[in-house]
Design a protein around this motif. Structure first.
Motif, PDB file in Angstrom:
ATOM      1  N   GLU A  10       0.798  -1.221   0.000  1.00  0.00           N
ATOM      2  CA  GLU A  10       0.000   0.000   0.000  1.00  0.00           C
ATOM      3  C   GLU A  10       0.831   1.271   0.000  1.00  0.00           C
ATOM      4  O   GLU A  10       0.466   2.252  -0.646  1.00  0.00           O
ATOM      5  N   ILE A  13       2.207   2.115  -3.500  1.00  0.00           N
ATOM      6  CA  ILE A  13       1.076   2.477  -4.359  1.00  0.00           C
ATOM      7  C   ILE A  13       0.637   3.903  -4.051  1.00  0.00           C
ATOM      8  O   ILE A  13       0.381   4.697  -4.962  1.00  0.00           O
ATOM      9  N   ALA A  17       0.796   6.938  -6.655  1.00  0.00           N
ATOM     10  CA  ALA A  17      -0.451   7.636  -6.966  1.00  0.00           C
ATOM     11  C   ALA A  17      -0.276   9.142  -6.798  1.00  0.00           C
ATOM     12  O   ALA A  17      -0.734   9.930  -7.632  1.00  0.00           O
ATOM     13  N   THR A  24      -7.134   6.066  -8.076  1.00  0.00           N
ATOM     14  CA  THR A  24      -7.476   4.683  -7.718  1.00  0.00           C
ATOM     15  C   THR A  24      -6.255   3.787  -7.939  1.00  0.00           C
ATOM     16  O   THR A  24      -5.336   4.132  -8.693  1.00  0.00           O
ATOM     17  N   THR A  25      -6.274   2.643  -7.292  1.00  0.00           N
ATOM     18  CA  THR A  25      -5.170   1.696  -7.460  1.00  0.00           C
ATOM     19  C   THR A  25      -5.065   1.231  -8.904  1.00  0.00           C
ATOM     20  O   THR A  25      -3.964   1.168  -9.465  1.00  0.00           O
ATOM     21  N   THR A  28      -3.584   3.924 -10.972  1.00  0.00           N
ATOM     22  CA  THR A  28      -2.164   4.071 -10.631  1.00  0.00           C
ATOM     23  C   THR A  28      -1.325   2.997 -11.313  1.00  0.00           C
ATOM     24  O   THR A  28      -0.307   3.291 -11.940  1.00  0.00           O
TER      25      THR A  28
END
Length: 65
Positions: A10, A13, A17, A24-25, A28
């Protein structure tokens, strides 16, 4: 678009981002993948042209006007 389940850290990420300006993941990851491919293509293009530049082509600042 295919759906794939993967485990992602996380923290990286979130950092990516922020750097990419994505929200959003999925956005990204997809944006990061596109950027990696674009950078790789650019690097390959430079590598192809680099040998030609060594064959007597003027370098930066050596072009006479």
């Amino acid at each position: 678009m295919a759906r794939t389940a993967i485990d992602l850290d996380e923290e990286p990420i979130a950092e990516v981002a922020t750097a990419l300006g994505t929200s959003t993941t999925s956005e990204t990851v997809n944006t990061a993948l596109r950027e990696v491919l674009e950078n790789r293509r650019r690097a390959l293009a430079v590598a192809r042209f680099r040998p030609a530049a060594g064959e007597g082509a003027p370098g930066p600042g050596q072009v006479s006007r």
